[in-house]
Each structure stands twice: as C-alpha cells, then as structure tokens.
Design an enzyme around this catalytic site. Structure first.
Site, short mmCIF file in Angstrom:
data_model
loop_
_atom_site.label_atom_id
_atom_site.label_comp_id
_atom_site.label_asym_id
_atom_site.label_seq_id
_atom_site.Cartn_x
_atom_site.Cartn_y
_atom_site.Cartn_z
N ASN A 6 20.45 87.52 -27.70
CA ASN A 6 21.36 87.46 -26.56
C ASN A 6 21.77 88.88 -26.22
OD1 ASN A 6 23.44 87.09 -24.76
ND2 ASN A 6 24.79 86.00 -26.19
N TRP A 7 21.24 89.37 -25.12
CA TRP A 7 21.49 90.77 -24.76
C TRP A 7 22.85 90.98 -24.08
CZ3 TRP A 7 16.38 93.36 -22.62
CH2 TRP A 7 15.38 93.26 -23.61
N LYS A 8 23.53 89.89 -23.78
CA LYS A 8 24.85 89.96 -23.13
C LYS A 8 24.78 90.86 -21.89
CE LYS A 8 26.91 88.68 -27.48
NZ LYS A 8 28.04 88.67 -28.38
N HIS A 93 28.42 79.75 -24.43
CA HIS A 93 28.71 80.82 -25.39
C HIS A 93 30.23 81.02 -25.47
CE1 HIS A 93 28.93 84.79 -27.20
NE2 HIS A 93 27.71 84.56 -27.66
N GLU A 95 31.97 83.52 -25.41
CA GLU A 95 32.50 84.48 -24.43
C GLU A 95 32.68 83.81 -23.08
OE1 GLU A 95 29.54 87.44 -25.22
OE2 GLU A 95 30.43 87.76 -27.19
N GLU A 165 28.22 79.51 -33.74
CA GLU A 165 28.67 80.90 -33.73
C GLU A 165 30.18 80.95 -33.98
OE1 GLU A 165 25.54 83.38 -31.33
OE2 GLU A 165 27.29 82.95 -30.11
N GLY A 171 30.22 90.02 -33.19
CA GLY A 171 30.45 91.42 -32.87
C GLY A 171 31.47 92.10 -33.78
N SER A 223 27.02 88.43 -36.07
CA SER A 223 26.74 89.59 -36.93
C SER A 223 25.48 89.42 -37.79
CB SER A 223 27.96 89.92 -37.80
OG SER A 223 29.06 90.27 -36.97
N GLY A 244 23.14 88.91 -31.40
CA GLY A 244 23.71 89.71 -30.32
C GLY A 244 23.32 91.17 -30.49
N GLY A 245 24.24 91.96 -31.01
CA GLY A 245 24.07 93.41 -31.13
C GLY A 245 22.71 93.85 -31.67
#
Ligand code: 13P
Length: 261
Positions: A6-8, A93, A95, A165, A171, A223, A244-245
């Site tokens: 997930n590149w957000k 998600h 977010e 998640e 993150g 993470s 993610g990251g």
C-alpha cells in the site's frame, strides 16, 4: 499467499515508474507461488498496469466509490478501475475510516460494488490502541468483519482478502507479535465460519460454504519489515501481508516477497 504493498499518498508518476523498475529487479519472476500486488496512487495506476502487464505483479487501487457512475465529484468507480486493468482494491483502510468517515456500512457497499466489477477487495479491519486497552476489541473486530462483508455469498467471499491491521501498529514500528496477530487472525476466520457455517447436515451449497473460511486470505498489516515478515507469515492463519512503509523500498519489499516463497 498474497503480498500487497500500500503506497498510500506517496510517489509521483515519475517516482512510480522508477520504483516499479527497481521492484522488477528485486522480485523474482519465475516460480513465484505467491500473488504480489502494488497499490500506487490513482494518478499512477494506468501507468502501473501498462508497465506490469507482462509480469507477475498485479495492481490495486487504495479506494473507490460504490456507485457505478453519477454526480459524485472527485470519486472513482470500480468499473473505471477495472477498465485500466486494476485487479484489486483496498477498502476500509483505517486511515479512510479515521480521516474520511468510512463506516462498516460504506465499506460493505464498496465491497459489493468491487466484486460486481470483478475487482478483488482487500477489506481492512483492526482496533485502535484505546480499543485494545479499554474496550472489548475482539467484539469490535467481530462487528467490523460481519458488517463489512454482510450479504456476500460464499463465491463472492472467496474473492475477498481480509487485512487485519491493528491501528496502533501502522507506521509506528510497533508490530503486533506473531502470537497476537495469529490470535486475531484465528478469530477472524472463526467469524467467517460463523457467517458461512457450511453444513454438517449437508444442505445445498454446504460443502462449498464451509470451505470459504479456509479459502479466504487473511493478511496482516502494521510495521511489516523484512526482519519480521518470515515469522509473521509462518503463523497458521496468516495468508499474506499488507505492507505500508516498507513497500516503498524496493529491496525491502523484495525481501518480504522472498520471505513468503
Ligand atoms: P506500515 O507498514 O507503514 O505500518 O503501514 C501498514 C499499512 O497501513 C498498510 O496498509
């Protein structure tokens, strides 16, 4: 297994092209037994599907609207995503739930629309830190799963991946321990069994229905890094990861993919 990135809201179009080129160098293309998906921003999706059309990588979007079309300024439909060869879409998600008011009911409408358009939804659930520490968070996850996937039949559910998640692990560098993740994944599979119990009595469709909970992929997200991926992926009810990251670092994402092979 399904390994998704997930590149957000990161990476311009130029940066996306460069990252895809790097990823293709890091990810083995032969004898790969896992599904690999990247989810770049809307503006980069068409370029991503074009670039990846002859590779094993698939492309997903990070959101969509549930209506087929209409006066919904700023929104993008499932059909539009399918039209540019997206195969997956992340829905609900945390977010989006936190910053854009998405509820289980909205996620459910999107899940139905995605499946109708032949997109595979990755439906996210998970508790906040406050919920884990002060509330019946297992009940909250139970409700998220039931309400987000309500009304989907066994064949439709088989197209869904659920991503657990925990919000406190996103993150933050605080990964859920493999045992903590496994406990909730097991619970989610139980909820799916509850939704489609199948039949010990052998009623019509029973045999198929009972296998849905086993078939559906439950991903862990929060993470995930090369250093913890293997142990997470070894848990019996963990069928992949939503990264993610680390998915923005081609070497790290490549390592995570290799941990799943
Ligand atoms: P991080 O891997 O950066 O914690 O993000 C997880 C996530 O939100 C994936 O959807």
């Amino acid at each position: 297994m399904l390994i998704a990135g997930n590149w957000k809201m990161y990476k311009t179009l130029t940066e996306t092209v460069a990252l895809i080129d790097d990823l293709l160098l890091e990810i083995p293309q032969d004898n790969v037994t896992v599904d690999i998906v990247i989810c770049p921003s809307f503006t980069a999706l068409k370029t991503a599907t074009d670039k990846l059309s002859n590779t094993i990588l698939r492309v997903g979007a990070q959101n969509m609207h549930w209506k087929k079309e209409g006066a919904f300024t700023g929104e993008i439909s499932a059909g539009m995503l399918r039209d540019i060869y997206c195969r997956y879409v992340i829905l609900g998600h945390s977010e989006r739930r936190q910053h854009f008011g998405e509820t289980n009911e909205i996620v459910n409408k999107k899940a139905h629309a995605a499946i109708q358009a032949s997109l595979r939804p990755i439906v996210c659930v998970g508790e906040t830190l406050d919920e884990r520490e002060h509330k019946d968070f297992k009940k909250i996850i139970h409700t998220q799963v039931i309400e987000s996937l309500a009304g989907l039949g066994p064949e439709q559910l088989a197209e869904v991946a659920v991503a657990y998640e925990p919000v406190w692990a996103i993150g933050t560098g605080k990964v859920a321990s493999p045992a903590q993740a496994q406990e909730i994944h097991h619970l989610i599979r139980e909820v799916l069994r509850e939704m489609h119990p199948g039949s010990k009595k052998g009623h019509k469709g029973g045999a198929r229905a009972s296998s849905v909970a086993e078939k559906i992929r439950i991903l862990y997200g929060g993470s995930v890094k090369p250093a913890n991926a293997k142990e997470i992926l070894q848990q019996p009810d963990i069928d992949g990861v939503l990264v993610g990251g680390a998915s923005l670092d081609p070497r790290a994402f490549g390592e995570i993919v290799k941990a799943a092979l």
